[in-house]
Design an enzyme around this catalytic site. Sequence first.
Site, mmCIF file in Angstrom:
data_model
loop_
_atom_site.group_PDB
_atom_site.id
_atom_site.type_symbol
_atom_site.label_atom_id
_atom_site.label_comp_id
_atom_site.label_asym_id
_atom_site.label_seq_id
_atom_site.Cartn_x
_atom_site.Cartn_y
_atom_site.Cartn_z
ATOM 1 N N LYS A 207 0.544 -0.999 0.349
ATOM 2 C CA LYS A 207 -0.539 -0.021 0.235
ATOM 3 C C LYS A 207 0.435 1.512 0.220
ATOM 4 O O LYS A 207 0.614 2.041 -0.466
ATOM 5 C CB LYS A 207 -0.934 0.020 0.922
ATOM 6 C CG LYS A 207 -1.697 -0.471 0.836
ATOM 7 C CD LYS A 207 -3.101 -1.159 2.912
ATOM 8 C CE LYS A 207 -4.018 -2.265 2.620
ATOM 9 N NZ LYS A 207 -4.440 -2.071 3.617
ATOM 10 N N ASP B 156 -9.101 2.083 2.504
ATOM 11 C CA ASP B 156 -9.144 1.661 4.372
ATOM 12 C C ASP B 156 -10.205 2.231 5.353
ATOM 13 O O ASP B 156 -10.202 1.527 6.437
ATOM 14 C CB ASP B 156 -8.311 1.315 4.497
ATOM 15 C CG ASP B 156 -7.161 -0.632 4.182
ATOM 16 O OD1 ASP B 156 -7.864 -0.638 3.505
ATOM 17 O OD2 ASP B 156 -5.640 0.385 3.449
#
Length: 273
Positions: A66, A100
């Site tokens: 990420k 997220d």
Amino acid sequence: MKKIFAVFGDPIEHSLSPVMHNAAFKAKGMDCTYHAFRVSREKLKDAIKGAHAMGFGGLNLTVPLKEEALKIVEPDLLAAVMGAVNTVDLKDGIRGYNTDGIGAERALVDAGVKIEGAKVLIVGAGGAARGISFQLASDGADVTIANRTPERAMRLAEDVAVAGNVKGCGLEQLDDLIASADVLINCTTLGMHPQVETTIATAEQMHAGLVVFDIVYNPLKTKLLMEAEKAGSKTVSGVMMLVYQGAEAFRIWTGVEPPVEVMKEAVMGALRT
């Protein structure tokens, strides 16, 4: 022609994103398919560029990609500030997003957690911790990030402090940090299949007023959540974060309202087998 979507990560065998997104595409009658690919951090740029060249519709990124992705994609403002990307849209260039934080927020709100003013302890300082700490600090939580390497936690806290009240530290005072926390969030891979006997904390460290949220969703009930139940703490499974962050990614890729209940049932069904 069938449109292809995928999740990249290393490891990737645990991912239920293919089950979830393929159920969503089927429910919406869309000619799309979603797959999982093991991709190392070193190969991420080639993999993303290759997916774009081959006409993929979009990507999800998981551990440990990420933060690395931020160097490769054109991030939106939120992903750039968060410092991590978990969703890549390939319709028009290579654009990066972070879903997220919103996924974690919705999972907590669903569980009846009042985020504003809550003392939130996040264990871990990777890409997921970036998105979640930024979102919850923005929502008014008092966030502490604790990590095995204190310097990494403190750097992350400095990066996301623009969102609100965030500080970083090591794990030496974990007992005291948990005792004073309202919400404990595991943002590490401890407890994830196949290492299901590992946990960031035990029942003896927790208390009845604590909400324990494990973003690990495979197994459905992690060692951490089992220990939390013993302590009388309220538990929040990582399944709903997976579903909500996936639903937001689905919306970004397709412009179609995601079938959230279908996605949830697909994940739950896979975890029961």
